[in-house]
Motif scaffolding. Structure first.
Motif, PDB file in Angstrom:
ATOM      1  N   THR A  69     -41.260  10.732  11.470  1.00  7.85           N
ATOM      2  CA  THR A  69     -41.341  10.561  12.920  1.00  7.85           C
ATOM      3  C   THR A  69     -41.498   9.110  13.347  1.00  7.85           C
ATOM      4  O   THR A  69     -41.690   8.829  14.527  1.00  7.85           O
ATOM      5  N   TRP A 127     -42.831  10.508  18.934  1.00  4.82           N
ATOM      6  CA  TRP A 127     -44.043  11.029  18.305  1.00  4.82           C
ATOM      7  C   TRP A 127     -44.574  10.059  17.257  1.00  4.82           C
ATOM      8  O   TRP A 127     -45.601  10.300  16.662  1.00  4.82           O
ATOM      9  N   GLY A 128     -43.850   8.986  17.023  1.00 13.08           N
ATOM     10  CA  GLY A 128     -44.260   7.982  16.047  1.00 13.08           C
ATOM     11  C   GLY A 128     -44.541   6.659  16.727  1.00 13.08           C
ATOM     12  O   GLY A 128     -45.287   6.594  17.704  1.00 13.08           O
ATOM     13  N   PHE A 183     -35.059  14.906  13.759  1.00 11.03           N
ATOM     14  CA  PHE A 183     -35.564  15.263  15.078  1.00 11.03           C
ATOM     15  C   PHE A 183     -34.538  14.933  16.159  1.00 11.03           C
ATOM     16  O   PHE A 183     -33.789  13.975  16.045  1.00 11.03           O
ATOM     17  N   THR A 188     -39.469   7.809  16.425  1.00 11.06           N
ATOM     18  CA  THR A 188     -39.354   8.822  17.475  1.00 11.06           C
ATOM     19  C   THR A 188     -40.487   8.613  18.472  1.00 11.06           C
ATOM     20  O   THR A 188     -41.438   7.873  18.196  1.00 11.06           O
TER      21      THR A 188
END
Length: 195
Positions: free
Chosen positions: A62, A67-68, A7, A65
């Protein structure tokens, strides 16, 4: 076999003040590629100081990131000038190929007072600048260094130390014309403005 690519993300913060000012910050980013942030005037305002392809390419899922579980903090450096961007093209794509050097954090690139006749283009990482025992603002990718030794008396005017792992391109001084070096040197007399 891995079918998903790593990502890429950039986390920006925008603070709006009651007086109408807006202040942007680069607060997080994936470790690769380099992240560039432009201001309202379409000029480069800031950029990530370090890239780490190996960590980025090995990222799985993820988790690390936005999103994690976490965002990755980013080392932000001041953007180089338009003149430095022009000169960097000449150093990297001009006649002679520069020598690419890597330094570990804590290594000294040049020492104040030592002779020097080459120019450096900081490709990745951050250098601390010390003049007569006084710390000046750090330099990040895109900075051109060493022009004052070339133009003045052949001696380095500052000690440059890697505060992170660093990659530099070292090129002979005749890669850039002296008039351009003189314009660059005028803007690099930061120790004079701090006196």
């Amino acid at each position: 076999m891995r079918l998903q690519s790593p990502f890429v993300w950039t986390t920006l913060s925008l603070t709006l003040h009651t007086d109408g000012r807006a202040v942007g910050e680069l607060t997080g980013a994936s470790p690769f590629p380099r992240h560039w942030v432009y201001g309202a005037d379409d000029a480069l305002a800031m950029k990530a100081g370090l890239t780490d392809y190996k960590t980025w390419a090995g990222q799985e899922g993820t988790a690390s990131t936005p999103w994690g579980d976490e965002d990755s903090p980013v080392l932000v450096t001041a953007a180089e000038t338009a003149l430095e961007r022009e000169m960097s093209t000449l150093i990297m794509r001009g006649g002679r190929k520069p020598v690419i050097r890597s330094l570990e954090a804590g290594s000294v690139l040049v020492r104040q007072g030592e002779p020097g006749s080459s120019l450096f283009l900081l490709l990745d990482g951050v250098l601390t600048v010390d003049v007569d025992g006084r710390a000046l603002p750090e330099l990040g990718p895109g900075a051109i260094l060493g022009e004052r030794a070339v133009l003045e008396d052949g001696l380095r005017t500052a000690t440059l130390t890697a505060s992170t792992p660093v990659r530099v391109a070292e090129a002979p001084s005749d890669t850039i014309d002296r008039a351009a070096l003189a314009r660059l040197a005028q803007g690099h007399r930061r120790e004079d403005s701090l006196a």
